[in-house]
Design an enzyme around this catalytic site. Structure first.
Site: not given
Ligand code: MTE
Ligand code: HPA
Ligand code: MOS
Length: 752
Positions: A193, A306, A706, A338, A340, A505, A224, A228, A436
């Site tokens: 990703q 988060r 998400e 998903r 996060f 995100a 998902f 990342e 974020t």
């Protein structure tokens, strides 16, 4: 909307190319990863001699063969690619075997001689916290004055909430292929990703400049969040192999290896205190949140923040103090998934409200409704609530489902049935959109118009099944005023679009779509000038629509192809690059206040379930969702994301259970790790809010990747309500997943 044929056909025919489908270069080497089989210890002996002589083996690489920095950490530099002397989890890579075939590499790995000196291992986050084992300092978000607020509360409740982890189960396992290019450059095909992360980290590991690494991603078979950060190591391993052997190297983890070696959603355990007035207004909420971060940081601190951001879910709470502890344990580093960290925070506050409702003898939905966010309220991180659709979606859901009537019917059903019980639960959601970490909210696009009028679009977005390419194609089609059939979305490549943020995100379409739109608008400006000269009309009066130059909405003779040819002949630049950076957002990390999110996504879901109180089994019967999708760019894509997210959320809360023994994962196949299948899938009814244009995102849409995941949390509480209808004499432990086994034990354990 017109269905774009060539996006569907390769998928439905099974012709889409993933890393393992690419034609194999003739001199390819296969990599096998030799990993730790103990959770914590020092390596006292490592002998590769026998393995190196095994048939087909070309080379075996260890940390000593890393020419640059042995470091994977992005936020915190605490994660080695290959173990130097201390192993910290089972499945941690120690050596890479490169051989002519996969089988030969695997066979050779069995000949590696290794001895460990075992060290104490910790798996439980509370134990880690007691021992002072953290991957980073704790983090606290707060507003109001919690300590002073307790006095104003009529009811104060305390409790503990736990949630389990979750395996990503992307269809395509972790995969990479590295190919040496001229002059020591390396081309990497990676199932990631985050191509720029792969590029940057690999360059650092090899001690090369970033321009020596090219990363290309056509699409990935699901991520998902699991790709990342955690796709990088496999790509770096292949690149390291290619660097040393000057031959292409491929590594595809099989399912077992993937489940054993890679991180998952973070398990949490939290203590909370909630205070309310006797009417049910929440006055204060305080929590200590222990995150099981695993052996190194990965994205854990961002995920934990988060959790703190979303620990109020859709509710206004005037006094909040939430503290997150990222606890270091001897398990593979847990990672993005998903939501996060949002789902963990929302499960916590929903559990607290649920318990408060029971203690106060009020229906939970009454408490929920009383505390919904209103326009102008301030989140505990300082952002003002704008365009809140919290109440609107909640109320529309009540109406849509005829909730009061349904609740009455279910109460009657439960009274007249001894061993079958039904349960209902409403789950509202509020999810902030933007990374974020503010700097990540940027994306680039490159739009090229070839001289035959066909268009090629590159962005930083990764297509992982979420439909971002379809959305970008639609955005470009509208911006250029041409048929989508003429537009091709290219692979994501670090030489065409640079310094990309991960596609994560839920911002993929928001950021990259906007960048593509800006690039198109620049091209249109240039083309209008060309058209203006040709048809002798001022550029301001010209627009391009339906493949024609139009004046006052009327088509002229001048079509797209001719216009492009004219532009080319006049030596006009038909290539445009753009950057989009989300405006107005900021966050002060010292004060922990700011406006971290461009906007919020709202919605509410009603879940209906039935439990069989003889067996402890259950069915999730129906979920009705009223969701705020803004002005949807593609209805079917958004519907698919809503249904898929919901189901993944239900799985996390119900049947998906990770089991470990001394740091070894036991649930390493689909015989033991169950995800929702078709028979488990409820009837799903989705209604998108009408007239919900969102001025903060491209084409007035809203991100969708998400947020719907968190509707799945409703299944937990619906099941709990059904169970409580059978038995109420025993306290309820707010512990997920609520597997049929756990439910069965609740129904019958310690019966008097
Ligand atoms: N949908 C599919 N089919 N496959 C995926 O891997 N990832 C989810 C979501 N939906 C995913 C998916 C996650 S974790 C995110 S952050 C978003 O898609 C990323 O894509 P977007 O930003 O384009 O929505
Ligand atoms: N979401 C997803 N990935 C991220 C984030 C986020 O908020 N921040 C950094 N990486
Ligand atoms: Mo999604 S967890 O932000 O990749």
């Amino acid at each position: 909307m017109k269905i774009i044929k060539d996006f569907l056909t390769p998928h439905t025919k099974g012709e889409s190319l993933y890393v393992d489908d690419l034609p194999e270069p003739s001199n390819l080497l296969h990599a096998f990863v030799f990993t730790s089989i103990i959770p914590h210890g020092k390596i006292v002996k490592l002998n590769l001699e026998k393995a190196e002589k095994s048939p087909g083996v070309n080379k075996i690489l260890t940390s000593k063969d890393i020419p640059g920095e042995n470091q994977l950490g992005r936020i915190i530099q605490d994660e080695v690619l290959l173990v130097e002397d201390e192993v910290e989890f089972v499945g941690q890579p120690i050596a890479i075997i490169l051989a002519e075939t996969k089988e030969q590499a695997k066979k050779a790995s069995k000949l590696i001689e290794i001895e460990y000196e075992k060290l104490p291992a910790v798996f439980d986050p509370r134990e880690a916290a007691e021992k002072g084992l953290f991957i980073a300092p704790s983090n606290t978000l707060s507003n109001g004055d919690v300590d002073a607020a307790w006095e104003k509360c009529d009811v104060i409740i305390e409790g503990t909430v736990e949630n389990g982890g979750q395996e990503h189960v992307y269809l395509e396992t972790q995969a990479a292929l590295a190919i040496p290019d001229e002059n020591d450059k390396i081309l990497i095909y990676s199932s990631t990703q985050a191509p720029t992360t792969v590029q940057g980290t690999t360059a650092k590991i090899l001690g090369l400049d970033m321009n020596m690494i090219e990363v290309d991603v056509k699409r990935i078979g699901g991520g998902f969040g699991g790709k990342e950060d955690q796709a990088t190591q496999w790509a770096a391993i292949c690149a390291l192999g290619a660097y040393h052997t000057k031959r292409p190297v491929k590594l595809i983890l099989n399912r077992k290896e993937d489940i054993q070696m890679t991180g998952k959603r973070h398990p949490y355990t939290s203590d909370y205190k909630i205070g309310l007035t006797k009417e049910g207004k929440i006055i204060a909420f305080e929590a200590s949140i222990y995150q099981n971060s695993g052996a190194s940081a990965d994205l854990s601190t961002a995920i934990l923040s988060r959790t703190l951001f979303h620990s109020n879910n859709s509710y206004f709470i005037p006094n909040v103090k939430v503290t997150g502890y990222p606890c270091k344990t001897n398990l593979p580093p847990f990672t993005a998934f998903r939501g996060f960290g949002g789902p963990q925070g929302m499960f916590l506050i929903e559990s607290a409200i649920d318990k408060a409702a029971e203690v106060m003898g009020l229906p939970k939905h009454v408490l929920q409704e009383k505390n919904l966010l209103e326009e102008g309220d301030e989140f505990h991180y300082g952002q003002k609530v704008e365009r809140s659709n919290a109440r609107r979606s909640f109320e529309e859901l009540l109406k849509e489902t005829n909730f009061k009537q349904q609740k009455k019917e279910i109460d009657e059903f439960n009274q007249s049935n001894k061993y079958m019980k039904k349960g209902l639960s409403i789950m509202p959601i509020c999810f902030g959109i933007s990374f974020t970490s503010t700097f990540l909210n940027q994306a680039g696009a490159l739009v090229n118009i070839y001289k035959d009028g066909s268009v090629s679009v590159s962005t930083g977005a990764i297509e992982m099944g979420q439909g971002v390419n379809v959305k970008i194609r639609h955005i470009v089609s509208l911006a250029l005023g041409i048929d989508p059939e003429r537009i091709r979305i290219e692979s994501t490549n670090t030489t065409r679009v640079i310094n990309t943020s991960p596609t994560a995100a839920s911002t993929g379409a928001d950021l990259n779509g906007k960048a593509a739109e800006i690039a198109c608008n620049r091209l249109v400006e240039r083309l209008k000038k060309v058209a203006s000269e040709k048809i002798q009309v001022q550029p301001e009066k010209i627009e391009i629509k339906d493949d024609y130059v139009c004046v006052k909405g009327k088509k002229t003779e001048l079509g797209w192809n001719e216009l492009i040819n004219l532009a080319y002949m006049s030596r006009v630049n038909l290539s445009s690059q753009a950057l989009y950076a989300t405006p107005k957002i900021f966050f002060n990390k010292g004060r922990n206040k700011g406006k971290p999110f461009a906007y919020h996504v709202f919605g509410a879901a009603l879940t209906e379930v039935t439990i069989d109180c003889i067996r402890g089994t259950y069915t999730i019967d129906k979920v009705t969702i009223v969701h705020d999708a803004g002005k949807s760019i593609n209805y079917l894509v958004d519907l698919g994301q809503t249904e898929g997210g919901l189901l993944q959320g239900i799985g996390w809360m119900t049947i998906e259970q990770l089991m470990y023994k001394e740091g070894h994962i036991l649930t390493d196949s689909f015989a033991t790790y169950k995800i929702p299948n078709l028979p488990f899938t409820p009837e799903i009814k989705v209604k998108f809010l009408e007239n919900a244009e969102n001025p903060e995102a491209v084409l007035k849409s809203k991100a969708i990747g998400e947020p719907p995941f968190m509707y799945g949390i409703g299944a937990y509480f619906a099941l709990k309500n059904a169970a409580r209808a059978f038995r109420k004499d025993k306290d309820w432990n707010y512990s997920a997943p609520l597997t049929p086994e756990k439910l069965f034990l609740y129904l019958y354990e310690n019966e008097s």
